[in-house]
Design an enzyme around this catalytic site. Structure first.
Site, PDB file in Angstrom:
ATOM      1  N   HIS A 224     -17.686  47.595  38.693  1.00 21.02           N
ATOM      2  CA  HIS A 224     -16.374  47.828  38.097  1.00 21.02           C
ATOM      3  C   HIS A 224     -15.794  49.181  38.509  1.00 21.02           C
ATOM      4  O   HIS A 224     -14.583  49.384  38.450  1.00 21.02           O
ATOM      5  CB  HIS A 224     -16.492  47.749  36.572  1.00 21.02           C
ATOM      6  CG  HIS A 224     -15.306  47.113  35.914  1.00 21.02           C
ATOM      7  ND1 HIS A 224     -14.992  45.770  36.063  1.00 21.02           N
ATOM      8  CD2 HIS A 224     -14.343  47.625  35.111  1.00 21.02           C
ATOM      9  CE1 HIS A 224     -13.903  45.502  35.365  1.00 21.02           C
ATOM     10  NE2 HIS A 224     -13.490  46.610  34.787  1.00 21.02           N
TER      11      HIS A 224
ATOM     12  N   TYR B 179      -5.150  54.754  33.533  1.00 17.33           N
ATOM     13  CA  TYR B 179      -5.303  55.445  34.815  1.00 17.33           C
ATOM     14  C   TYR B 179      -4.365  56.642  34.934  1.00 17.33           C
ATOM     15  O   TYR B 179      -4.572  57.510  35.786  1.00 17.33           O
ATOM     16  CB  TYR B 179      -5.071  54.460  35.970  1.00 17.33           C
ATOM     17  CG  TYR B 179      -6.101  53.364  35.974  1.00 17.33           C
ATOM     18  CD1 TYR B 179      -7.403  53.618  36.385  1.00 17.33           C
ATOM     19  CD2 TYR B 179      -5.805  52.090  35.512  1.00 17.33           C
ATOM     20  CE1 TYR B 179      -8.370  52.629  36.347  1.00 17.33           C
ATOM     21  CE2 TYR B 179      -6.768  51.089  35.474  1.00 17.33           C
ATOM     22  CZ  TYR B 179      -8.038  51.371  35.895  1.00 17.33           C
ATOM     23  OH  TYR B 179      -9.003  50.395  35.848  1.00 17.33           O
TER      24      TYR B 179
ATOM     25  N   LYS C  36      -9.344  36.334  34.077  1.00 20.33           N
ATOM     26  CA  LYS C  36      -9.722  35.961  32.717  1.00 20.33           C
ATOM     27  C   LYS C  36      -8.870  34.800  32.220  1.00 20.33           C
ATOM     28  O   LYS C  36      -7.673  34.741  32.475  1.00 20.33           O
ATOM     29  CB  LYS C  36      -9.570  37.164  31.770  1.00 20.33           C
ATOM     30  CG  LYS C  36     -10.575  38.270  32.020  1.00 20.33           C
ATOM     31  CD  LYS C  36     -10.410  39.383  30.998  1.00 20.33           C
ATOM     32  CE  LYS C  36     -11.473  40.457  31.186  1.00 20.33           C
ATOM     33  NZ  LYS C  36     -11.335  41.552  30.205  1.00 20.33           N
TER      34      LYS C  36
ATOM     35  N   HIS D  28      -3.779  42.754  34.507  1.00 18.30           N
ATOM     36  CA  HIS D  28      -3.728  43.185  33.114  1.00 18.30           C
ATOM     37  C   HIS D  28      -2.541  42.517  32.418  1.00 18.30           C
ATOM     38  O   HIS D  28      -1.422  42.564  32.925  1.00 18.30           O
ATOM     39  CB  HIS D  28      -3.555  44.697  33.006  1.00 18.30           C
ATOM     40  CG  HIS D  28      -4.786  45.470  33.365  1.00 18.30           C
ATOM     41  ND1 HIS D  28      -4.748  46.803  33.724  1.00 18.30           N
ATOM     42  CD2 HIS D  28      -6.096  45.110  33.401  1.00 18.30           C
ATOM     43  CE1 HIS D  28      -5.978  47.223  33.972  1.00 18.30           C
ATOM     44  NE2 HIS D  28      -6.799  46.206  33.790  1.00 18.30           N
TER      45      HIS D  28
ATOM     46  N   ARG E 267     -12.498  42.151  39.541  1.00 21.26           N
ATOM     47  CA  ARG E 267     -13.614  42.115  38.603  1.00 21.26           C
ATOM     48  C   ARG E 267     -14.771  41.404  39.295  1.00 21.26           C
ATOM     49  O   ARG E 267     -14.569  40.640  40.245  1.00 21.26           O
ATOM     50  CB  ARG E 267     -13.231  41.352  37.338  1.00 21.26           C
ATOM     51  CG  ARG E 267     -12.040  41.909  36.572  1.00 21.26           C
ATOM     52  CD  ARG E 267     -11.736  41.035  35.347  1.00 21.26           C
ATOM     53  NE  ARG E 267     -10.632  41.568  34.548  1.00 21.26           N
ATOM     54  CZ  ARG E 267      -9.372  41.172  34.646  1.00 21.26           C
ATOM     55  NH1 ARG E 267      -9.057  40.210  35.524  1.00 21.26           N
ATOM     56  NH2 ARG E 267      -8.425  41.699  33.885  1.00 21.26           N
TER      57      ARG E 267
ATOM     58  N   ARG F 194     -13.210  48.903  41.079  1.00 19.92           N
ATOM     59  CA  ARG F 194     -11.917  48.454  40.530  1.00 19.92           C
ATOM     60  C   ARG F 194     -11.143  49.654  39.959  1.00 19.92           C
ATOM     61  O   ARG F 194      -9.945  49.805  40.195  1.00 19.92           O
ATOM     62  CB  ARG F 194     -12.171  47.398  39.449  1.00 19.92           C
ATOM     63  CG  ARG F 194     -10.938  46.880  38.724  1.00 19.92           C
ATOM     64  CD  ARG F 194     -11.366  45.710  37.832  1.00 19.92           C
ATOM     65  NE  ARG F 194     -10.395  45.362  36.802  1.00 19.92           N
ATOM     66  CZ  ARG F 194      -9.387  44.520  36.985  1.00 19.92           C
ATOM     67  NH1 ARG F 194      -9.191  43.973  38.179  1.00 19.92           N
ATOM     68  NH2 ARG F 194      -8.563  44.219  35.992  1.00 19.92           N
TER      69      ARG F 194
END
Length: 298
Positions: free
Chosen positions: A244, A279, A172, A270, A148, A247
Site C-alpha cells: 500500500h 495527502y 471496492k 476514492h 490496491r 499507492r
C-alpha cells in the site's frame, strides 16, 4: 423480531445492496454480534426494534475498556450502520445511536517512499529468473497506477487497454474505473506478458489473470507482501513498507508535482474527496507553492 434473523438479513443487505467485500461484511457482523453477546450475558430483554440508547451506551462503555479510540470509533460506526438499516427497512422509527459520539481519532499519515527509494527497490530485483520480470512489473504497476493489492491481484489481460493508455481496474464493491498507465509501466508489463507469461500454463480459472504464480494460479496477498518486503530490505530501506506504500507514494508524488486533487481522487477510486485530502498533509511545501503561484497578493 429476533437478533439472529435480523443479523442474517443485514448480512444479505450488505452483500447484495451495498456490494461490500466478505472481509468488510465479517467486520460489520462481528460488531453487532458483540452487542448480542453482551445482551445475553447481562440478561437484557430486548430486540433489535426495542433496544434503546441507554442500553447501547452501557454496552459501548463496557466494550471501550478493552479498545483504543480507533476501535471504539469503528464499533460505534458499525452499530450506527446496523440501526440505519433497520430505520431504512421501516423496522424502527429512530436510530438509538444518533446521539452517541465517537471518540476523536487522529488521522495517521501514511508512510511514503521518495522517488529515489522507489527506484532503488526496483533496481535490486533479481531479473535472472522469470519471477524477477514479474516482480518488477508488479511493483511498477503498484507505483505507476496507485493500485490496491486486491486490484493488482485481480487485474486481467482483458483489462489492459495500452493503445488508449488505460487499464480497467475493479475496486471496492466491484466498482470499475479507468486508470491512466504510463509508457514505462506498459513497457515492463509487456515484457512480462509477452516474454514470460506466454510460456506459462495457466490453470483454467486463471487464464485471464495477468500476474500468476509458478503453478499458473493467481497470486495471493501474502506473496505480494513478501515480494515488497524482500526487495525493500535488499535495497537497504529501513522504513516499514507494504504494498500500500506504493499507492500512497503514487498519490503524494502526483500532488507534489502539481496534479489536481480531484484527478488523484478519480485515479485512486476514492468515493469521497476527504479521503484523498490526507495527502495534502504530507507535503505542506506544495500548499505554499500553490499560494505563491495563484494568489493575487503573492
Amino acid at each position: 423480531m429476533n437478533w439472529q434473523k435480523t443479523l442474517k438479513d443485514y448480512q444479505a443487505y450488505l452483500r447484495l445492496e451495498r456490494g461490500l467485500s466478505e472481509n468488510s461484511i465479517i467486520n460489520y457482523i462481528y460488531d453487532i454480534q458483540k452487542l448480542i453477546n453482551w445482551l445475553a450475558d447481562t440478561s437484557a430483554q430486548c430486540s433489535p426494534v426495542t433496544i434503546n440508547q441507554e442500553l447501547i451506551q452501557q454496552f459501548i462503555y463496557n466494550a471501550a475498556k478493552d479498545l483504543n479510540a480507533t476501535s471504539q470509533s469503528r464499533l460505534i460506526s458499525g452499530l450506527k450502520g446496523f440501526f440505519d438499516y433497520l430505520v431504512f427497512e421501516d423496522y424502527r422509527k429512530d436510530n438509538p445511536t444518533d446521539l452517541i459520539e465517537s471518540p476523536k481519532v487522529g488521522r495517521k499519515l501514511p508512510d511514503t517512499l521518495s522517488e529515489e527509494e522507489v527506484n532503488s527497490i526496483i533496481e535490486v530485483i533479481d531479473l535472472s529468473s522469470p519471477q524477477g520480470e514479474r516482480n518488477r512489473a508488479i511493483i511498477e504497476t503498484l507505483y505507476g497506477c496507485g493500485l490496491r493489492v486486491s486490484e493488482l491481484l485481480n487485474l486481467k489481460l482483458s483489462d489492459l487497454f495500452f493503445e488508449e493508455g488505460y487499464i480497467l481496474v475493479t475496486g471496492k464493491g466491484d466498482k470499475q474505473r479507468f486508470v491512466p498507465i504510463a509508457p514505462i509501466t506498459q513497457h515492463y508489463i509487456k515484457i512480462y506478458r509477452d516474454e514470460i507469461r506466454i510460456h506459462e500454463n495457466p490453470k483454467p480459472l486463471f487464464k485471464n489473470i495477468l500476474f500468476l504464480n509458478r503453478r499458473g494460479a493467481q497470486l495471493t496477498r501474502a506473496m505480494i507482501f513478501t515480494i515488497v518486503k524482500q526487495n525493500t530490505k535488499k535495497a537497504g530501506i529501513q522504513k516499514t513498507i507494504s504494498p500500500h506504500t506504493f499507492r500512497h507514494s503514487f498519490a503524494t508524488h502526483l500532488l507534489q508535482n502539481g496534479a489536481d486533487l480531484r484527478a488523484i481522487q478519480l485515479m485512486l477510486g476514492h468515493e469521497s474527496i476527504t479521503t484523498t485530502e490526507i495527502y495534502m498533509h504530507l507535503d505542506r511545501t506544495h500548499l505554499t507553492e500553490v499560494m505563491n503561484t495563484y494568489h493575487p497578493r503573492k
